[in-house]
Scaffold this active site. Structure first.
Site, short mmCIF file in Angstrom:
data_model
loop_
_atom_site.label_atom_id
_atom_site.label_comp_id
_atom_site.label_asym_id
_atom_site.label_seq_id
_atom_site.Cartn_x
_atom_site.Cartn_y
_atom_site.Cartn_z
CG ASP A 102 -1.97 -0.87 1.42
OD1 ASP A 102 -2.12 -1.53 0.11
OD2 ASP A 102 -2.37 -1.40 2.41
N1 URA Z 1 -1.57 -5.85 3.56
C1 URA Z 1 -2.02 -4.86 3.53
O1 URA Z 1 -2.98 -4.35 4.14
N2 URA Z 1 -1.27 -3.68 3.03
C2 URA Z 1 -0.07 -4.06 2.35
O2 URA Z 1 0.33 -3.10 1.78
C3 URA Z 1 0.31 -5.44 2.33
C4 URA Z 1 -0.22 -6.07 2.89
#
Ligand code: URA
Length: 238
Positions: A102
């Site tokens: 993310d």
């Molecule tokens: N899980 C999440 O919620 N975000 C990420 O970036 C990776 C795994």
């Protein structure tokens, strides 16, 4: 490398197209026609298409990158992308991140131009482990750990069970280590949100055999040959 892949990576089209060229007898290796797309091209061998020498595709590159928060894991976006850190490298336009983190997340990201290995690393059948350090708001109860490890439906498909343990309790926060065996969208955040907890910080520490180690945010290093071999070797179905 297989002959059809060699030609595809040298710019002669998709694997389907290069297979056809080979079957038609247009491809010669060391002065002889080769009609087997699976033929393994050895280093230094002369490959010709229609009697013209083919420039061998360049070596694949693999970088271990510490993604800082604030960058998106794509190659093109209105927002700053992780590829901006690689712009000064030759052929940087071929590089892409393997999988997603993310925008607000940080940590280990593999960046490469090897589409085939990337595809396999992300395929759920190999269950490549991803280890995250997760800081959640509030006091996460020990008894709820097993609920984090349960499968749950995500976009109509059950998740593969995760593993979780508490690393540390801080003023107003709990730090946990969570291991996932697939890379579903916002999976860690959704796991905690189901139990009423908000993720304040998410950092990926490991991806398969690779570890973030001493890199600082925004830093990257080339993988050693041995590390690439380990990555390949980790792709076994259990
Ligand atoms: N899980 C999440 O919620 N975000 C990420 O970036 C990776 C795994």
């Amino acid at each position: 490398m297989r002959l059809d892949r060699f030609l595809s990576e040298a710019g002669f089209g998709t694997r389907k197209e290069t297979k056809k060229m080979i079957l038609k007898g247009r491809v010669w290796v060391e002065g002889r026609p080769v009609r087997d797309p699976a033929y393994r091209v050895k280093p230094g061998e002369r490959v010709e298409v229609d009697r013209k020498l083919v420039e061998p595709p360049s070596e694949k590159r693999y970088f271990l990158f510490y993604k800082p928060p604030g960058y998106v894991t794509s190659t093109q976006d209105e927002l700053p992308t992780v590829i901006e850190f690689f712009r000064d490298l030759p052929r940087s336009e071929r590089l892409f991140p393997v999988g997603r983190l993310d925008r607000d997340a940080e940590g280990l990201l593999l960046v490469t131009d090897d589409g085939e290995l990337a595809h396999r690393l992300l395929h759920p059948k190999y269950r490549v482990p991803r280890v995250y350090e997760v800081e959640v708001e509030g006091e996460f109860p020990e008894e709820e750990l097993s609920r984090l490890e349960e499968s749950f439906p995500l976009r109509g498909r059950p998740t593969f069970p995760a593993r979780a343990r508490i690393l540390e309790r801080k003023e107003g926060f709990t730090v946990l280590e969570v291991t996932l065996y697939e890379g579903r969208h916002h999976q860690v955040k959704r796991m905690f949100s189901r139990l009423g907890f908000r993720v304040a910080r998410l950092k990926r520490l490991r991806f398969g055999p690779l570890e973030l180690g001493e890199l600082s945010p925004g830093g990257f290093r080339k993988l050693e040959e041995e590390e690439v071999r380990e990555l390949e070797a980790s792709l076994t179905i259990s």
